[in-house]
Motif scaffolding. Structure first.
Motif, mmCIF file in Angstrom:
data_model
loop_
_atom_site.group_PDB
_atom_site.id
_atom_site.type_symbol
_atom_site.label_atom_id
_atom_site.label_comp_id
_atom_site.label_asym_id
_atom_site.label_seq_id
_atom_site.Cartn_x
_atom_site.Cartn_y
_atom_site.Cartn_z
ATOM 1 N N UNK A 73 35.651 41.541 35.831
ATOM 2 C CA UNK A 73 36.639 40.850 35.011
ATOM 3 C C UNK A 73 37.682 40.119 35.838
ATOM 4 N N UNK A 74 38.108 40.708 36.948
ATOM 5 C CA UNK A 74 39.060 40.036 37.830
ATOM 6 C C UNK A 74 38.416 38.827 38.491
ATOM 7 N N UNK A 75 37.092 38.897 38.698
ATOM 8 C CA UNK A 75 36.304 37.775 39.222
ATOM 9 C C UNK A 75 36.826 37.257 40.557
ATOM 10 N N UNK A 76 36.766 38.057 41.607
ATOM 11 C CA UNK A 76 37.208 37.568 42.917
ATOM 12 C C UNK A 76 36.332 36.430 43.413
ATOM 13 N N UNK A 77 36.967 35.431 44.015
ATOM 14 C CA UNK A 77 36.255 34.255 44.498
ATOM 15 C C UNK A 77 35.935 34.329 45.993
ATOM 16 N N UNK A 78 36.576 35.230 46.714
ATOM 17 C CA UNK A 78 36.301 35.398 48.136
ATOM 18 C C UNK A 78 36.618 36.839 48.528
ATOM 19 N N UNK A 79 36.480 37.133 49.817
ATOM 20 C CA UNK A 79 36.692 38.502 50.275
ATOM 21 C C UNK A 79 38.133 38.959 50.095
ATOM 22 N N UNK A 80 39.091 38.055 50.312
ATOM 23 C CA UNK A 80 40.493 38.428 50.141
ATOM 24 C C UNK A 80 40.793 38.814 48.694
ATOM 25 N N UNK A 81 40.298 38.021 47.773
ATOM 26 C CA UNK A 81 40.501 38.351 46.363
ATOM 27 C C UNK A 81 39.781 39.639 46.005
ATOM 28 N N UNK A 82 38.618 39.887 46.628
ATOM 29 C CA UNK A 82 37.905 41.132 46.374
ATOM 30 C C UNK A 82 38.700 42.340 46.816
ATOM 31 N N UNK A 83 39.327 42.259 48.001
ATOM 32 C CA UNK A 83 40.139 43.377 48.485
ATOM 33 C C UNK A 83 41.348 43.607 47.593
ATOM 34 N N UNK A 119 41.599 42.830 44.457
ATOM 35 C CA UNK A 119 41.122 43.343 43.179
ATOM 36 C C UNK A 119 40.862 44.846 43.255
ATOM 37 N N UNK A 120 40.223 45.301 44.329
ATOM 38 C CA UNK A 120 39.953 46.733 44.487
ATOM 39 C C UNK A 120 41.256 47.519 44.603
ATOM 40 N N UNK A 121 42.236 46.978 45.333
ATOM 41 C CA UNK A 121 43.507 47.674 45.473
ATOM 42 C C UNK A 121 44.291 47.676 44.163
ATOM 43 N N UNK A 122 44.157 46.621 43.385
ATOM 44 C CA UNK A 122 44.795 46.608 42.066
ATOM 45 C C UNK A 122 44.266 47.739 41.192
ATOM 46 N N UNK A 123 42.948 47.917 41.198
ATOM 47 C CA UNK A 123 42.347 48.979 40.391
ATOM 48 C C UNK A 123 42.781 50.347 40.907
ATOM 49 N N UNK A 124 42.790 50.516 42.243
ATOM 50 C CA UNK A 124 43.180 51.802 42.818
ATOM 51 C C UNK A 124 44.639 52.118 42.510
#
Length: 237
Positions: free
Chosen positions: A87-97, A99-104
């Motif tokens: 749902x957050x839909x990260x577009x690159x590795x930075x956004x992926x990190x 996004x994971x920290x937001x969930x945590x």
């Protein structure tokens, strides 16, 4: 097209007497393996590398608190974590990190809130859990702001299209859309315009304004009478 691969050699720790010669050989890892860069899981981690996307998903799932959960609940929590990443839909590795920290951060904050509300919780325990939840919530807000700024959503741009000075010397600023396609717009047609300054105009002298008398010195030149005039008792000529 030939794809390049980057390799990194990882040296093993010092061998023990039980290790064989084959185990002592350094390992070679491919950092740009075409088999890995298929991006089948990019909607989860934002990377072309599925190894990265899978690793990021596991990191987010391992940050969940599931100690007292049964298997069905655990499966739902894990699926929900993956759904949140998608749902957050990260577009690159930075956004992926991020996004994971937001969930945590969200999960940790909610766990602290839950523990603070336990009936048997002491006053000190409730206060400490609420304090930790407050810190985690602020961390969450900081991460969200960083993600939006990275995506370009945190920038504000103000554009002044036209500046009009109307009667009375008031300058109005705003996006002007003249009614009917004309070049002039009335101030009542600009409810969003904001008065920013006054531009006073110099007063004009009236046509019938009286002039102040100027004092004349005693030895100043005086205007002479007209050269031709009629003198009584003397004929002209």
């Amino acid at each position: 097209m030939n794809e390049r691969r980057w390799y990194h050699r990882i040296e093993d720790e010092p061998m023990t007497s039980k290790q064989t010669t084959a185990e002592a050989q350094p390992k070679t890892l491919a950092a740009n393996d075409p088999d890995d860069r298929k991006a089948q899981l990019k909607n989860i981690g934002g990377s072309q590398s599925d190894h990265w996307n899978n690793t990021l998903a596991n990191q987010a799932m391992h940050a969940l608190w599931m100690k007292n959960s049964d298997q069905e609940t655990r499966d739902k929590l894990l699926s929900a974590t993956l759904a949140a990443l998608v749902g957050i839909a990260p577009k690159d590795e930075l956004e992926g990190m991020m996004a994971a920290q937001l969930i945590a951060a969200h999960n940790a904050a909610m766990e602290c809130y839950r523990r603070a509300m336990i009936d048997e919780q002491t006053f000190e325990g409730r206060r400490e859990n609420l304090a930790q939840a407050n810190k985690l919530s602020r961390t969450y807000a900081t991460l969200l702001e960083a993600l939006n700024r990275h995506r370009g959503k945190g920038q504000q741009k103000v554009t002044v299209e036209h500046v009009h000075v109307h009667a009375g010397g008031q300058a109005l600023v705003g996006v002007v859309e003249p009614p009917g396609g004309g070049d002039r717009a009335k101030s009542e047609d600009q409810p969003h315009a904001k008065q920013i300054a006054h531009a006073p105009q110099p007063e004009m002298r009236r046509a019938d304004a009286e002039r102040e008398p100027v004092p004349v010195a005693g030895d100043a030149e005086r205007p002479l009478p007209a050269a031709r005039r009629t003198v009584a008792g003397r004929p002209e000529g």
